[in-house]
Each structure stands twice: as structure tokens, then as C-alpha cells.
Design an enzyme around this catalytic site. Structure first.
Site, PDB file in Angstrom:
ATOM      1  CG  ASP A  69      -1.808   1.159   1.357  1.00  0.00           C
ATOM      2  OD1 ASP A  69      -1.618   2.139   0.602  1.00  0.00           O
ATOM      3  OD2 ASP A  69      -2.728   1.114   2.201  1.00  0.00           O
ATOM      4  CD  GLU A 111      26.866   3.047   6.742  1.00  0.00           C
ATOM      5  OE1 GLU A 111      26.833   1.822   6.925  1.00  0.00           O
ATOM      6  OE2 GLU A 111      26.114   3.849   7.324  1.00  0.00           O
ATOM      7  CB  CYS A 165      24.316   6.413  10.002  1.00  0.00           C
ATOM      8  SG  CYS A 165      23.566   5.202   8.923  1.00  0.00           S
ATOM      9  CE1 TYR A 191      19.443  -1.175   5.255  1.00  0.00           C
ATOM     10  CE2 TYR A 191      18.956   0.746   3.912  1.00  0.00           C
ATOM     11  CZ  TYR A 191      19.331   0.191   5.119  1.00  0.00           C
ATOM     12  OH  TYR A 191      19.609   0.999   6.181  1.00  0.00           O
ATOM     13  CG  HIS A 232      20.703   8.793  11.642  1.00  0.00           C
ATOM     14  ND1 HIS A 232      21.129   9.015  10.344  1.00  0.00           N
ATOM     15  CD2 HIS A 232      20.544   7.451  11.756  1.00  0.00           C
ATOM     16  CE1 HIS A 232      21.213   7.851   9.715  1.00  0.00           C
ATOM     17  NE2 HIS A 232      20.870   6.890  10.549  1.00  0.00           N
TER      18      HIS A 232
HETATM   19  N1  COA Z   1      -0.719   3.098   5.994  1.00  0.00           N
HETATM   20  C1  COA Z   1       0.004   3.721   6.941  1.00  0.00           C
HETATM   21  N2  COA Z   1       0.979   3.108   7.671  1.00  0.00           N
HETATM   22  C2  COA Z   1       1.236   1.806   7.393  1.00  0.00           C
HETATM   23  C3  COA Z   1       0.522   1.104   6.403  1.00  0.00           C
HETATM   24  C4  COA Z   1      -0.500   1.799   5.682  1.00  0.00           C
HETATM   25  N3  COA Z   1      -1.215   1.214   4.729  1.00  0.00           N
HETATM   26  N4  COA Z   1       0.996  -0.157   6.358  1.00  0.00           N
HETATM   27  C5  COA Z   1       1.987  -0.247   7.291  1.00  0.00           C
HETATM   28  N5  COA Z   1       2.138   0.939   7.917  1.00  0.00           N
HETATM   29  C6  COA Z   1       3.084   1.305   8.965  1.00  0.00           C
HETATM   30  C7  COA Z   1       3.258   0.240  10.023  1.00  0.00           C
HETATM   31  O1  COA Z   1       2.224   0.281  10.990  1.00  0.00           O
HETATM   32  C8  COA Z   1       4.613   0.617  10.581  1.00  0.00           C
HETATM   33  O2  COA Z   1       4.473   1.711  11.445  1.00  0.00           O
HETATM   34  P1  COA Z   1       5.193   1.702  12.893  1.00  0.00           P
HETATM   35  O3  COA Z   1       6.648   1.470  12.640  1.00  0.00           O
HETATM   36  O4  COA Z   1       4.892   3.037  13.446  1.00  0.00           O
HETATM   37  O5  COA Z   1       4.599   0.557  13.639  1.00  0.00           O
HETATM   38  C9  COA Z   1       5.363   1.141   9.341  1.00  0.00           C
HETATM   39  O6  COA Z   1       4.350   1.413   8.379  1.00  0.00           O
HETATM   40  C10 COA Z   1       6.344   0.143   8.764  1.00  0.00           C
HETATM   41  O7  COA Z   1       5.677  -1.062   8.578  1.00  0.00           O
HETATM   42  P2  COA Z   1       6.414  -2.442   8.875  1.00  0.00           P
HETATM   43  O8  COA Z   1       5.450  -3.535   8.591  1.00  0.00           O
HETATM   44  O9  COA Z   1       7.057  -2.404  10.215  1.00  0.00           O
HETATM   45  O10 COA Z   1       7.513  -2.369   7.728  1.00  0.00           O
HETATM   46  P3  COA Z   1       8.635  -3.387   7.337  1.00  0.00           P
HETATM   47  O11 COA Z   1       8.477  -4.714   7.982  1.00  0.00           O
HETATM   48  O12 COA Z   1       8.665  -3.348   5.840  1.00  0.00           O
HETATM   49  O13 COA Z   1      10.009  -2.751   7.917  1.00  0.00           O
HETATM   50  C11 COA Z   1      11.804  -1.173   8.227  1.00  0.00           C
HETATM   51  C12 COA Z   1      10.305  -1.361   7.951  1.00  0.00           C
HETATM   52  C13 COA Z   1      12.086   0.289   8.483  1.00  0.00           C
HETATM   53  C14 COA Z   1      12.209  -1.981   9.456  1.00  0.00           C
HETATM   54  C15 COA Z   1      12.585  -1.645   6.971  1.00  0.00           C
HETATM   55  O14 COA Z   1      12.307  -0.771   5.924  1.00  0.00           O
HETATM   56  C16 COA Z   1      14.096  -1.691   7.175  1.00  0.00           C
HETATM   57  O15 COA Z   1      14.616  -2.726   7.585  1.00  0.00           O
HETATM   58  N6  COA Z   1      14.822  -0.583   6.874  1.00  0.00           N
HETATM   59  C17 COA Z   1      16.253  -0.518   6.991  1.00  0.00           C
HETATM   60  C18 COA Z   1      16.731  -0.436   8.440  1.00  0.00           C
HETATM   61  C19 COA Z   1      16.766   0.927   9.001  1.00  0.00           C
HETATM   62  O16 COA Z   1      16.681   1.902   8.316  1.00  0.00           O
HETATM   63  N7  COA Z   1      16.895   0.977  10.349  1.00  0.00           N
HETATM   64  C20 COA Z   1      16.856   2.224  11.047  1.00  0.00           C
HETATM   65  C21 COA Z   1      17.754   2.358  12.210  1.00  0.00           C
HETATM   66  S1  COA Z   1      19.346   2.972  11.780  1.00  0.00           S
END
Ligand code: COA
Length: 387
Positions: free
Chosen positions: A29, A79, A111, A143, A233
Site C-alpha cells: 500500500d 560507510e 551512519c 539494501y 539521524h
Molecule cells: N498506511 C500507513 N501506515 C502503514 C501502512 C499503511 N497502509 N501499512 C503499514 N504501515 C506502517 C506500520 O504500521 C509501521 O508503522 P510503525 O513502525 O509506526 O509501527 C510502518 O508502516 C512500517 O511497517 P512495517 O510492517 O514495520 O515495515 P517493514 O516490515 O517493511 O520494515 C523497516 C520497515 C524500516 C524496518 C525496513 O524498511 C528496514 O529494515 N529498513 C532498513 C533499516 C533501518 O533503516 N533501520 C533504522 C535504524 S538505523
């Protein structure tokens, strides 16, 4: 004597991916990416750019001839370095015609290392007030195609000139920092993409922030009320929002609204560029300075820097009189106007198109009009050109 950021500049590649297109292609979505992750677009790195050219392109736009002669240290934080041995700083020194009698070094800690570079610069100038130090934070966040982290990729570079009597902001001597050996994100030498436990890394980020924020308040006798903005960050902009929400209840409702408004200003650019790893917090600072019209000279801004692995730091900056006059305010709006949107197929092709072997290669330069470009590889040496 005050020391801090005298100039700031930014560069990102001329291509981007729309997160709505990516969501459709990945069966998600679009609101998950736009709201849940907080990203609307993502800069995409063409083969003709790398961390060296992006760093050079960022720094070149802000340096005068006098700066080039006066710079005594070139600190290159990344990095996504292009060599295991030689620093990106040496390449930048040559491309930009910087002082031969300068130190050059590359720093690494996910980072976080841009912040270490900034503090090293501050400490050096404090001891050598006539010196200028160039700090570059340049990265490409990768990634991998069809991974959970794909929506949080990006590329670009922030350059900062650190001097005495800075015109943008002083760096206050109030830092708190911490490190811990944590496997939340890393990139082994054999891999061009990161290994990440995304949920775990988000939790460690928040835990580090909360622990450091308590320590900061204790050590400096300050609270959230003392700051006009908190810069984070931003690996993806929802990450900073979560951290800010963790501490907002500490202040009144009107102060919460003011800090949320400042946060929105601080993520305008990051939403459209994506993750910059080392440069991310500083792009957010730029975004705040250029998009929050309520800020004034004398205002204090807190900044949280985080690098997986893991290391965190909080410090504050104080805005200087007429800081707006020194900002290169058109850089990002101009980039957004002129950059080219990629189809999913073109993005996927570009993602896999970099220099991946030691074979001689001449890259197609027809689509890159940046001043500094990577033209190919010859006898295992990367070929850079100023055009
Ligand atoms: N409308 C609005 N929000 C929505 C949605 C929709 N239709 N569908 C999902 N979401 C929200 C979820 O509720 C969640 O919100 P929350 O984190 O506040 O709970 C968010 O979107 C992300 O959804 P999630 O299912 O957790 O996503 P994911 O499993 O794809 O993982 C990351 C997201 C960020 C963990 C992933 O992109 C990642 O691994 N990124 C790289 C790591 C990173 O950047 N780490 C940061 C620390 S340095």
C-alpha cells in the site's frame, strides 16, 4: 572563541524513484511508504557517481579559492567507501585543488562517523583558530532490490566547513555519546548491500536516544524547553518521528506543537532524498534551517546522531546572526525541479550497473552533467573527471 559550521552544501544524483511507483511494484500500500515509513522519493545513484564525486560536487559549490588554500584537514566520513585502503579524502583533495599541506582521512562507523568528523574538526580548530577543516559525509544507502530495506535507500553528500567564528552555527561543548557492540546492521567486505535486522535497529536507535537524552539533560542541566528544534539521524523520516514522540510528553502542549512543526521542516528534504547514512542528520539540519522560517539567531538546536553497530551522540548548536545569508537555499529546490524520475525497470538496471569488477571499462557519460564524474576504470584505477 566560538567554533562551528561556517558553510554547508549538498549534492545528490540527478535521478530519483517515486515511492508510490515502488509500492505498486512491490505489492505494498503506498501509504505504508508515504506515512508508515515517511518517504516519498529516493535519490538513485548512477554508475557515473560515487561517494568521491558526490562529496566533491557538494564541497565545490561552497568553497572559495581562499578556503581551498586554508583547509588544513579533509575529513571524509562514509560507510560506502570505494577502496579498502586509500581514503576518499585524498581523491577529493585533488579534484577540488585543495591545500597540499592538509591532513586527509576517511572515517567509518556506520551512519555515525560524520558526527565524529565534525567534532574532530571542532577540536582541531579550537587548538588552531586560523585553520579551516572540510568535513564531507557521503554515502549510498543500498539494501537490495525487493528487500524490506529497499524503501529506505538513497544517496548523496553533505559538506561542511568548520571554522572559528562560524556564520551558520556554533558547536557547543555539551556532547554526550555512547557505544555498544550490537549486530543490528553491518556490511561484510564480500557484500555490496547491508545486512540488517530492521526492527531491531529501530529499537536500538530509540533505546540509545532515550539513554543519551537522559544523560544529556543530567550533564548539561537542560531540558527539551531549552531547544527550538531537535534534529535526528533520519534513515527514514518516521524513525525520527518515533524518537521525538518518545520525549514530547516532557513538555507543554504548545511546546510539543512547536517541536513537531520544527520536525516537519527538518524532514522535508530527507523525505525526497532517502537515507544518506553519514549525511542524513546533516541533511535534516539543512532542511530545518531552510524550511523553518520561525528560527532566529541565538536559537539552540539539539541533534541526535546514530550509527548502527552501534554508536550514538547528542550535542547542540546555536544559530548565528544572519545565518540565512550563508545558506545555499536554492540547491535542493533546483535539484527537485530538474532531476529525472526513473521507471522501476530503469532503477533496477541502474542499481546493478556500477563498477563491480577490476576490468577496464569506459562509462557512458551522456546523462551526467555534474561537475565531477566517474568516467570508468583503467588499470584498476578509478578515472575521475572535472567537466
Ligand atoms: N498506511 C500507513 N501506515 C502503514 C501502512 C499503511 N497502509 N501499512 C503499514 N504501515 C506502517 C506500520 O504500521 C509501521 O508503522 P510503525 O513502525 O509506526 O509501527 C510502518 O508502516 C512500517 O511497517 P512495517 O510492517 O514495520 O515495515 P517493514 O516490515 O517493511 O520494515 C523497516 C520497515 C524500516 C524496518 C525496513 O524498511 C528496514 O529494515 N529498513 C532498513 C533499516 C533501518 O533503516 N533501520 C533504522 C535504524 S538505523
Amino acid at each position: 572563541m566560538q567554533v562551528g559550521i561556517d558553510k554547508m552544501s549538498f549534492f545528490a544524483p540527478n535521478y530519483y524513484l517515486d515511492m508510490v511507483d515502488l509500492a505498486h511494484a512491490r505489492g505494498e500500500d503506498p501509504d505504508k511508504y508515504l506515512i508508515g515509513i515517511g518517504q516519498s522519493e529516493q535519490a538513485v545513484l548512477p554508475p557515473t557517481q560515487d561517494v568521491v564525486t558526490m562529496g566533491a560536487n557538494a564541497a565545490d559549490q561552497m568553497l572559495t579559492d581562499a578556503d581551498r588554500a586554508d583547509i588544513q584537514e579533509i575529513i571524509f566520513a562514509t560507510e560506502s567507501g570505494i577502496d579498502q585502503s586509500k581514503s576518499g579524502a585524498v581523491y577529493v583533495q585533488k579534484l577540488l585543488g585543495l591545500n597540499r599541506y592538509a591532513r586527509t582521512i576517511e572515517l567509518k562507523q556506520a551512519c555515525y562517523s560524520g558526527t565524529y568528523g565534525l567534532m574532530q574538526a571542532r577540536d582541531y580548530v579550537t587548538l588552531h583558530p586560523e585553520a579551516k577543516v572540510l568535513v564531507i559525509a557521503s554515502d549510498v544507502a543500498r539494501y537490495g532490490l525487493e528487500t524490506g530495506g529497499e524503501v529506505t535507500q538513497g544517496a548523496g553528500a553533505v559538506a561542511m566547513l568548520v571554522t572559528a567564528n562560524p556564520r551558520i552555527a556554533t558547536l557547543n561543548q555539551d556532547n554526550v555519546f555512547m557505544s555498544d557492540d550490537i549486530m543490528d546492521f553491518w556490511r561484510p567486505n564480500y557484500s555490496t548491500t547491508a545486512v540488517v535486522d530492521g526492527k531491531f535497529s529501530s529499537n536500538v536507535y530509540r533505546d540509545f536516544f532515550k539513554e543519551l537524552w537522559e544523560r544529556y539533560q543530567e550533564q548539561n542541566q537542560k531540558t527539551l524547553v531549552d531547544f527550538e528544534a531537535f534534529v535526528f539521524h533520519l534513515p527514514f523520516t518516521k524513525m525520527g518521528l518515533k524518537a521525538l514522540r518518545d520525549v514530547l510528553p516532557e513538555v507543554s502542549e504548545s511546546k510539543q506543537t512547536a517541536l513537531m512543526d520544527a520536525f516537519e521542516a527538518s524532514r522535508v528534504y530527507n523525505k525526497k532524498i532517502g537515507n544518506l547514512y553519514t549525511g542524513s542528520a546533516y541533511l535534516s539540519l539543512l532542511s530545518l534551517l531552510q524550511n523553518d522560517a520561525s528560527l532566529q539567531a541565538g536559537d539552540d538546536i539539539a541533534l541526535f546522531s546514530y550509527g548502527s553497530g552501534a554508536e550514538g551522540e547528542i550535542f547542540s548548536l546555536t544559530l548565528q546572526p544572519n545565518y540565512q545569508d550563508v545558506l545555499l537555499t536554492q540547491q535542493l529546490p533546483d535539484l527537485f525541479k530538474q532531476r529525472e524520475k526513473l521507471s522501476i525497470a530503469a532503477y533496477e538496471e541502474m542499481f546493478n550497473a556500477g563498477l563491480t569488477s577490476g576490468q577496464d571499462r569506459q562509462l557512458d557519460m551522456t546523462h551526467d552533467s555534474a561537475k565531477f564524474v566517474l568516467t570508468g576504470l583503467q588499470a584498476q584505477q578509478r578515472q575521475y573527471r572535472k567537466q
